[in-house]
Scaffold this motif. Sequence first.
Motif, mmCIF file in Angstrom:
data_model
loop_
_atom_site.group_PDB
_atom_site.id
_atom_site.type_symbol
_atom_site.label_atom_id
_atom_site.label_comp_id
_atom_site.label_asym_id
_atom_site.label_seq_id
_atom_site.Cartn_x
_atom_site.Cartn_y
_atom_site.Cartn_z
ATOM 1 N N GLU A 1 0.558 -1.389 0.086
ATOM 2 C CA GLU A 1 0.228 0.414 -0.345
ATOM 3 C C GLU A 1 0.911 1.180 0.005
ATOM 4 O O GLU A 1 0.478 2.372 0.751
ATOM 5 C CB GLU A 1 -0.701 0.493 1.455
ATOM 6 C CG GLU A 1 -0.104 0.250 2.575
ATOM 7 C CD GLU A 1 0.094 -0.988 3.635
ATOM 8 O OE1 GLU A 1 0.828 -2.039 2.574
ATOM 9 O OE2 GLU A 1 0.835 -1.379 4.637
ATOM 10 N N HIS B 1 -8.358 -3.913 -0.339
ATOM 11 C CA HIS B 1 -7.160 -3.838 1.162
ATOM 12 C C HIS B 1 -6.867 -2.861 0.884
ATOM 13 O O HIS B 1 -6.311 -2.041 1.501
ATOM 14 C CB HIS B 1 -6.400 -5.386 0.759
ATOM 15 C CG HIS B 1 -5.878 -5.585 2.170
ATOM 16 N ND1 HIS B 1 -6.408 -6.306 2.869
ATOM 17 C CD2 HIS B 1 -4.336 -5.167 2.107
ATOM 18 C CE1 HIS B 1 -5.025 -6.685 4.145
ATOM 19 N NE2 HIS B 1 -4.121 -5.699 3.463
ATOM 20 N N GLU B 2 -5.506 -2.561 0.195
ATOM 21 C CA GLU B 2 -5.144 -1.463 -0.602
ATOM 22 C C GLU B 2 -5.605 -0.767 -0.249
ATOM 23 O O GLU B 2 -4.920 0.672 0.051
ATOM 24 C CB GLU B 2 -4.308 -1.543 -1.489
ATOM 25 C CG GLU B 2 -3.761 -3.099 -2.324
ATOM 26 C CD GLU B 2 -2.376 -3.424 -0.878
ATOM 27 O OE1 GLU B 2 -2.119 -3.023 0.038
ATOM 28 O OE2 GLU B 2 -2.445 -4.796 -0.596
ATOM 29 N N HIS C 1 -6.038 0.500 3.078
ATOM 30 C CA HIS C 1 -4.991 1.240 3.660
ATOM 31 C C HIS C 1 -4.647 2.099 3.687
ATOM 32 O O HIS C 1 -4.018 2.832 4.571
ATOM 33 C CB HIS C 1 -3.473 0.656 3.171
ATOM 34 C CG HIS C 1 -3.010 -1.141 4.048
ATOM 35 N ND1 HIS C 1 -3.704 -0.674 5.356
ATOM 36 C CD2 HIS C 1 -3.220 -2.010 2.688
ATOM 37 C CE1 HIS C 1 -2.748 -2.229 5.434
ATOM 38 N NE2 HIS C 1 -3.181 -3.302 4.583
ATOM 39 N N GLU D 1 -3.452 -3.564 9.013
ATOM 40 C CA GLU D 1 -3.764 -5.422 8.222
ATOM 41 C C GLU D 1 -5.625 -5.751 8.847
ATOM 42 O O GLU D 1 -5.754 -6.346 7.692
ATOM 43 C CB GLU D 1 -2.689 -5.836 8.876
ATOM 44 C CG GLU D 1 -1.076 -5.714 8.458
ATOM 45 C CD GLU D 1 -1.259 -5.587 5.978
ATOM 46 O OE1 GLU D 1 -2.414 -5.773 5.828
ATOM 47 O OE2 GLU D 1 -0.440 -4.928 5.863
ATOM 48 N N TYR E 1 -3.970 -10.979 9.327
ATOM 49 C CA TYR E 1 -4.726 -10.804 8.668
ATOM 50 C C TYR E 1 -6.010 -11.199 8.928
ATOM 51 O O TYR E 1 -7.375 -10.223 9.396
ATOM 52 C CB TYR E 1 -4.218 -10.819 7.448
ATOM 53 C CG TYR E 1 -3.546 -10.223 6.620
ATOM 54 C CD1 TYR E 1 -2.459 -10.853 7.548
ATOM 55 C CD2 TYR E 1 -4.063 -9.405 5.811
ATOM 56 C CE1 TYR E 1 -1.062 -9.376 6.588
ATOM 57 C CE2 TYR E 1 -1.957 -8.632 5.092
ATOM 58 C CZ TYR E 1 -1.077 -8.913 5.500
ATOM 59 O OH TYR E 1 0.039 -7.369 5.265
HETATM 60 ZN ZN LIG Z 1 -2.404 -5.025 3.674
#
Ligand SMILES: [Zn+2]
Length: 922
Positions: A335, A368-369, A372, A391, A453
């Motif tokens: 990220e 997900h990124e 972040h 995470e 995670y």
């Molecule tokens: Zn990550």
Amino acid sequence: MPGLALPSLLAGLLLLGGCDTANKNTQEQTTADKPSDSALQDSTKANLEPAAKGEEQPPAGKLPDGVRPKAYRLDLTLDPRQDRFHGQVEIDIDIDNPTDHIWMHGNNIDVTHIEALLPGDTGKQKAEDKIVAAHYRQMLDSGVVRVDFAGGVPAGELTLRIHYNAPFDKNLAGLFKVEEQGDAYALAKSESIQARRFLPGFDEPGLKATYDISLTIPKGYVAIGNAPEIGRSDVEGGLEKVTFAQTRPMSTYLLSLAVGPFDVVERPAIPANKYRKQALPLRGFARKGRGDDLKYILDVTPQMLRIFEEQLQRPYPFKKLDIVAAPQWPSGATELSAAITYREERILVEGDEPAPGLRLALLGVHAHEIAHMWFGNLVTPPWWDDLWLKEGFATWGTPLALTIMEPDGGHDLNAAVSAIRAMKLDSLASTRAIREPITDNNDIRNAYDAITYSKSLGVIHMVDEYFGADTFRPALGRYIETFADGVADSPDFYKVIGEETNSPQLTDTFRTFVEQKGVPQLDLTFDCSTQGDAKIRVKQKRYKPLGSPIQEVGQRWSIPFCMRASNGVSQCEFLTESEQTVDVSGGECPKWVMPNVDGSGYYRFNLKEKHWQSLLAQFDNLSPTERLSLIDSAFAAFEAGNLKPAVLTEVIRLAASADKRQVVEAPLSNLSKYTAHYVDPKQAEYWRAFLSKLYSGRLEALQQQSDADSQLLYSRLIGFLALEGKNQEARKTLRDKAEQFTGFRQPRNADALDSDLYEAALTVAVQDSGKEFLNHLIKVRGELDDPRFESASASAIGRVTDPAQLDTIHSLALSDKLGSREAFGLIQNALAEPALQDRNWQWLQDNFSRVVNKIPEQWRRDTPRFAAHFCDQNSLQQVQMLFTQQQKLVPGYERALAQTEEGINLCMALKEKGQALAAELK
Ligand SMILES: [Zn+2]
């Protein structure tokens, strides 16, 4: 290769010779740090200077408090066509106390000049700064540096000025270089502690500072940084200097420095909205010739970004958004602030529509990124023990955003599957807590596991469901606002969340799940002894499979528990005691109870056999996430020795005929394990017949369906039947596809195989189509420019079953024809293939240092997991012996070894039960 290592070794010996006062510990450590094998490249090892007698020992983990960077001015010359890069950095730092030295980071960097500049009297010009001579020494292999100042420096501000040069890394760590189709690219992979390989600095997440970066690069090349480019000017020698705007305060692990002849795809700016005042420039980058393949991800980006801004009610925090498809990127994605960087095969899509599995993976990693950008990049954990705060929340934000995009996409089920997968790891005695102290740099990477995670995802989801999105999510937004541009650890998080929600139970839930290892196991018994006053007794303890070394120490969690009984009423209770009683609503004795409503609790349950039976009779009436929870709890109870094979068999049958893909797939990983270890040759025939009967009919029906989930399930089931079930029809289908796709003894048909089936089909063909196919595949790998194919074919090649082909695959694994990630995949698969496991293991033992030198540096600590498929005492001893002998080559391996050893022991302990299950199917 030995020619490369020699100068470094000599330099090391000279340094040691010059430091005869080195104390014993450090000397041992330094000697240990020397490569024992000439195959190790010098570029991966630094020249260390040990501490002198009586000198402070270097910090193995976090740097001491009291020294903080505020701003970096970095000026580097990066030409990916060269082997080294060089430049200078100025770092403004605050020092709390007068000192003659400070600790910082730098790994394998040649510092040619270092000095400190002390500001002159207040108000005077920079020109009057006082210069203090300094000395730079790398003390630890992990990149810990001591800087001494001649005569010391006072408390207050100073500027460090460092001139340096360093090699581009060849194992995908730090500032590394890759070549693709004849072009060289330089890429910086900073997370976790690799920025210190290209930047002497303060390489800790909590030490945030601003960056002003300029890069001198080959003229016409693209440079991608964290901030917008603000200038370009010619430099002699066919180079040009690119200058970037100043960044927000940022951690070193998020630095982007990418240089190469990238394709650039400009998109219209993402319009301003209620939360963000400015339109946001959006661009995509891919290696030369692949820019068109960014269309799919760039198309979905504006909507995804908007969803996060709306959910968090906070603007995207940076001035631009770049999406970078990086060749050979060692992680799936990273990220990097405003320059999110992906392994190219995760996001490049040829044509308009990706294969369903690729599409799901692409959307998942992208969400997900983007999450972040707030979780981690804007609000940052001060140290790696709080990794879950970035995470866990990015993982939790993924299904949240995707469900808004596609309400019927099954993303909630994917999230449930992920949390259940974490429970498997969390069942080990050697698991980690989500938050656990990290005192050594070599242990940092171990925190990147399913616990951080996926267990975090499960725990956050449980809290969100139980306490309500209306309570939890606004508090989360407040947490981001409070700590924006700064750092926050778990106590900070608990405090803000506790104050904002005014729910101490919510904070207790987080604390007990985040700070403790293990999966809570809830045993339910019905008490219907008093007419009209039925009760359910719930006991909690830590889940423990057969053969587990877990000690009962009275662990307790604060568990938000919800059950639904046959009267249709859902009841919730907050469990904090070892045993609690829930009064059944209405008082009638229930016929059945589902102990995990919506499957949203991070726990497992067990019931008396007759209550399992009555619950299974309701299987079709449960929600899909409840069915996933039930299947997991049934396998867990079986593996703890508390559920009869007959009941588990019934669960397996019910799952196979369920409507949702994820439910059908849920038992497959356990069935693979049982097939490999517990089915003896006499049972093999009817075991395979059982698997075929379970899934063949389903497979046929799926062929008629065109929706994405049916296609995905088809790919998964045909692979399972072909490889685990040795189903000849499935094998023939896959083999034909692989031969057509690769053009084996026929013209090539590029449409014969979609990327979701690459690995299964190529594996079958490698095993069934003889030596000619293997050679053909190795040739085709080199010709097709398709990273997904290259990666899948490497893994498939590892699965050869003909001993005559072993030499071919072993030399391929260590050759330049295979990238380092691909080599890892090949070796991992070779050791998973039962037919030649022993021969492959022998080869690994004989070539261990060469293998370590070949695979990506950040995966070396995971090499014990190559042995994850063993299930016998003799192999276990060999694994232990190998890592006793070779541990110096794989720092940080201890966690992976402990988990692998425990896995082998548990596998052996389940043997009798596993055989009983196979016998049940006679
Ligand atoms: Zn990550």
